[in-house]
Motif scaffolding. Structure first.
Motif, PDB file in Angstrom:
ATOM      1  N   GLY A  16       0.809  -1.213   0.000  1.00 32.69           N
ATOM      2  CA  GLY A  16       0.000   0.000   0.000  1.00 32.69           C
ATOM      3  C   GLY A  16       0.840   1.259   0.000  1.00 32.69           C
ATOM      4  N   ILE A  17       0.196   2.371   0.354  1.00 34.11           N
ATOM      5  CA  ILE A  17       0.886   3.668   0.427  1.00 34.11           C
ATOM      6  C   ILE A  17       0.623   4.277   1.810  1.00 34.11           C
ATOM      7  N   GLU A  18       0.529   5.605   1.878  1.00 35.69           N
ATOM      8  CA  GLU A  18       0.342   6.281   3.162  1.00 35.69           C
ATOM      9  C   GLU A  18      -1.012   5.906   3.784  1.00 35.69           C
ATOM     10  N   GLY A  20      -4.354   6.675   5.457  1.00 33.90           N
ATOM     11  CA  GLY A  20      -5.091   7.936   5.276  1.00 33.90           C
ATOM     12  C   GLY A  20      -5.457   8.177   3.827  1.00 33.90           C
ATOM     13  N   ALA A  21      -4.703   7.584   2.896  1.00 40.57           N
ATOM     14  CA  ALA A  21      -5.073   7.698   1.484  1.00 40.57           C
ATOM     15  C   ALA A  21      -6.392   6.962   1.277  1.00 40.57           C
ATOM     16  N   GLY A  22      -7.234   7.501   0.411  1.00 41.84           N
ATOM     17  CA  GLY A  22      -8.520   6.864   0.123  1.00 41.84           C
ATOM     18  C   GLY A  22      -8.336   5.460  -0.421  1.00 41.84           C
ATOM     19  N   ILE A  23      -7.287   5.253  -1.185  1.00 43.32           N
ATOM     20  CA  ILE A  23      -7.051   3.945  -1.784  1.00 43.32           C
ATOM     21  C   ILE A  23      -6.750   2.892  -0.710  1.00 43.32           C
ATOM     22  N   MET A  24      -6.293   3.338   0.452  1.00 43.79           N
ATOM     23  CA  MET A  24      -6.024   2.396   1.547  1.00 43.79           C
ATOM     24  C   MET A  24      -7.343   1.897   2.148  1.00 43.79           C
ATOM     25  N   GLY A  66      -2.660   1.039  -6.795  1.00 44.95           N
ATOM     26  CA  GLY A  66      -2.198   1.887  -7.896  1.00 44.95           C
ATOM     27  C   GLY A  66      -3.255   2.881  -8.323  1.00 44.95           C
ATOM     28  N   TRP A  67      -2.816   3.916  -9.029  1.00 46.88           N
ATOM     29  CA  TRP A  67      -3.777   4.896  -9.518  1.00 46.88           C
ATOM     30  C   TRP A  67      -3.293   5.548 -10.800  1.00 46.88           C
ATOM     31  N   THR A  68      -4.267   6.105 -11.504  1.00 47.99           N
ATOM     32  CA  THR A  68      -4.045   6.821 -12.759  1.00 47.99           C
ATOM     33  C   THR A  68      -4.606   8.239 -12.586  1.00 47.99           C
ATOM     34  N   GLU A 172       1.923  14.224  -0.374  1.00 49.19           N
ATOM     35  CA  GLU A 172       3.019  13.902  -1.296  1.00 49.19           C
ATOM     36  C   GLU A 172       2.775  12.620  -2.085  1.00 49.19           C
ATOM     37  N   TRP A 173       1.604  12.554  -2.725  1.00 52.46           N
ATOM     38  CA  TRP A 173       1.346  11.537  -3.732  1.00 52.46           C
ATOM     39  C   TRP A 173       1.923  12.084  -5.033  1.00 52.46           C
ATOM     40  N   ASP A 174       2.483  11.238  -5.875  1.00 49.99           N
ATOM     41  CA  ASP A 174       3.166  11.730  -7.086  1.00 49.99           C
ATOM     42  C   ASP A 174       2.262  12.642  -7.929  1.00 49.99           C
ATOM     43  N   SER A 175       0.994  12.237  -8.045  1.00 48.22           N
ATOM     44  CA  SER A 175       0.057  13.019  -8.857  1.00 48.22           C
ATOM     45  C   SER A 175      -0.170  14.410  -8.250  1.00 48.22           C
ATOM     46  N   GLU A 176      -0.247  14.470  -6.933  1.00 49.36           N
ATOM     47  CA  GLU A 176      -0.562  15.730  -6.265  1.00 49.36           C
ATOM     48  C   GLU A 176       0.675  16.619  -6.118  1.00 49.36           C
ATOM     49  N   ILE A 177       1.856  16.027  -6.078  1.00 44.68           N
ATOM     50  CA  ILE A 177       3.089  16.830  -6.145  1.00 44.68           C
ATOM     51  C   ILE A 177       3.088  17.577  -7.483  1.00 44.68           C
ATOM     52  N   ALA A 219      -8.568  16.763  -4.540  1.00 42.30           N
ATOM     53  CA  ALA A 219      -9.752  16.083  -4.009  1.00 42.30           C
ATOM     54  C   ALA A 219     -10.233  15.024  -4.996  1.00 42.30           C
ATOM     55  N   TRP A 220      -9.973  13.761  -4.682  1.00 46.75           N
ATOM     56  CA  TRP A 220     -10.366  12.668  -5.572  1.00 46.75           C
ATOM     57  C   TRP A 220     -11.787  12.242  -5.235  1.00 46.75           C
ATOM     58  N   LEU A 221     -12.698  12.432  -6.208  1.00 47.49           N
ATOM     59  CA  LEU A 221     -14.126  12.179  -5.973  1.00 47.49           C
ATOM     60  C   LEU A 221     -14.727  11.414  -7.161  1.00 47.49           C
ATOM     61  N   LEU A 223     -15.395   8.718  -5.028  1.00 49.11           N
ATOM     62  CA  LEU A 223     -15.182   7.661  -4.042  1.00 49.11           C
ATOM     63  C   LEU A 223     -13.950   7.837  -3.167  1.00 49.11           C
ATOM     64  N   THR A 224     -12.809   8.083  -3.799  1.00 45.59           N
ATOM     65  CA  THR A 224     -11.531   7.991  -3.078  1.00 45.59           C
ATOM     66  C   THR A 224     -11.520   8.862  -1.817  1.00 45.59           C
ATOM     67  N   HIS A 225     -11.952  10.106  -1.956  1.00 48.11           N
ATOM     68  CA  HIS A 225     -12.012  10.997  -0.788  1.00 48.11           C
ATOM     69  C   HIS A 225     -13.454  11.281  -0.376  1.00 48.11           C
ATOM     70  N   GLY A 226     -14.351  10.392  -0.761  1.00 44.54           N
ATOM     71  CA  GLY A 226     -15.777  10.604  -0.499  1.00 44.54           C
ATOM     72  C   GLY A 226     -16.094  10.796   0.975  1.00 44.54           C
ATOM     73  N   LYS A 247      -8.424   7.169 -11.837  1.00 44.60           N
ATOM     74  CA  LYS A 247      -8.851   5.818 -11.463  1.00 44.60           C
ATOM     75  C   LYS A 247      -7.975   5.307 -10.335  1.00 44.60           C
ATOM     76  N   ILE A 248      -8.553   4.458  -9.476  1.00 43.02           N
ATOM     77  CA  ILE A 248      -7.752   3.758  -8.461  1.00 43.02           C
ATOM     78  C   ILE A 248      -8.053   2.261  -8.531  1.00 43.02           C
ATOM     79  N   GLY A 249      -7.146   1.434  -8.017  1.00 43.32           N
ATOM     80  CA  GLY A 249      -7.394  -0.004  -8.000  1.00 43.32           C
ATOM     81  C   GLY A 249      -6.163  -0.768  -7.564  1.00 43.32           C
TER      82      GLY A 249
HETATM   83  N1  PBE Z   1      -4.133   8.541  -4.438  1.00 43.30           N
HETATM   84  C1  PBE Z   1      -3.590   9.619  -5.240  1.00 43.30           C
HETATM   85  C2  PBE Z   1      -4.828   9.254  -3.358  1.00 43.30           C
HETATM   86  C3  PBE Z   1      -5.498  10.353  -4.037  1.00 43.30           C
HETATM   87  C4  PBE Z   1      -4.483  10.762  -5.021  1.00 43.30           C
HETATM   88  C5  PBE Z   1      -5.039   7.761  -5.290  1.00 43.30           C
HETATM   89  C6  PBE Z   1      -3.052   7.754  -3.945  1.00 43.30           C
HETATM   90  C7  PBE Z   1      -5.687   8.470  -2.375  1.00 43.30           C
HETATM   91  O1  PBE Z   1      -6.253   9.091  -1.470  1.00 43.30           O
HETATM   92  O2  PBE Z   1      -5.767   7.253  -2.482  1.00 43.30           O
END
Ligand code: PBE
Length: 266
Positions: A16-18, A20-24, A66-68, A172-177, A219-221, A223-226, A247-249
């Motif tokens: 996973g990643i941090e 608190g991330a929605g993808i977690m 992962g995400w796009t 500090e997600w790559d996309s948001e940086i 703000a990923w919507l 779902l991700t930050h819903g 997209k996330i998955g």
């Molecule tokens: N991410 C990138 C974040 C949103 C931007 C998909 C890793 C997340 O909250 O999962």
């Protein structure tokens, strides 16, 4: 490479990643709903990418959150695992959110933020340059130079007489940086002093609701930050999408022979 990644009696893991991330939280839901015999490992976006690189260098089995948009799809042959239950939602948008009151306090900044809109390929180009060694500011400058028409269309014709300081919260997600530094450099072109402040996802959302930040472009919507958004939506100003087609998955290298989350336990 077909099977489980669990191997013997060791439980399989998802990198996973941090926290608190929605993808977690989406991945915890996926583990639950698909009954996966897998554990989600906390990590960071950079460490996830390093684990992915290590696995690919050794042609080892790996599954990551992962995400796009993300540079990793340009770097390696990867695929999303199918998600027949739709736990990861569908197409996501990335929205720009301003603090309540920004519109009155800094109308020019508000207008620039409101107009800021780009495509996944644009964000990927900035991400790839950063991954290739440029600083986020250098990569943002390069994109601005190559896309002056777009940027000029975001800048108001009538310049504000007074400028000031703008604070952008982000994680500090790559996309948001990439996106945050792009907007930072655009606002700097318009004469503002801009401070990007890197925080956790939870702090980003409470911070924009409290007015600690002037805006976020992360703000990923829906779902991700819903869940985060639902808590603060009456206390923030949603300026709508700055990017569509996100997209996330769960993501694996293409040499991993399974195609669906349902096959992870096989
Ligand atoms: N991410 C990138 C974040 C949103 C931007 C998909 C890793 C997340 O909250 O999962």
């Amino acid at each position: 490479f077909g099977c489980g990644g669990g191997g013997g009696d060791a439980k399989g893991k998802i990198v996973g990643i941090e926290p608190g991330a929605g993808i977690m939280s989406a991945t915890e839901a996926a583990i639950e709903q698909y009954g996966l015999d897998f554990q989600l490992q906390d990590s960071s976006s950079a460490a996830m990418a390093a684990s992915l690189k290590r696995a690919i260098d050794n042609e080892e089995w790996i599954v990551v959150t992962g995400w796009t948009p993300h540079w990793k799809f340009a770097q390696w042959d990867l695929k999303y695992l199918d998600d027949p239950k739709g736990v990861y939602g569908g197409e996501e948008e990335i929205a720009t959110i301003a603090r309540t009151g920004l519109k009155d306090d800094m109308p020019e900044v508000y207008e620039i933020l409101d107009k800021f809109y780009w495509a996944p390929a644009d964000m990927e180009a900035v991400m790839l340059d950063i991954q290739g060694g440029m600083t986020p500011d250098e990569a943002a400058e390069k994109w601005i130079e190559n896309n002056q028409d777009k940027v000029n269309a975001w800048l108001p014709e009538q310049e504000a007489a007074e400028k000031g300081k703008v604070t952008l919260g982000y994680v500090e997600w790559d996309s948001e940086i990439a996106s945050t530094h792009l907007v930072k450099n655009v606002l700097e072109k318009a004469g503002y002093q801009v401070e990007p402040v890197a925080v956790d996802a939870g702090v980003m959302w409470t911070g924009i609701a409290n007015g600690d930040f002037d805006a976020i472009v992360s703000a990923w919507l829906p779902l991700t930050h819903g869940d985060y958004y639902a808590k603060v939506k009456d206390n923030v100003d949603n300026l709508g999408p700055n990017l569509e087609g996100a997209k996330i998955g769960l993501v694996v290298p293409t040499y991993v022979t399974i195609d669906s989350i349902e096959e992870l336990n096989d």
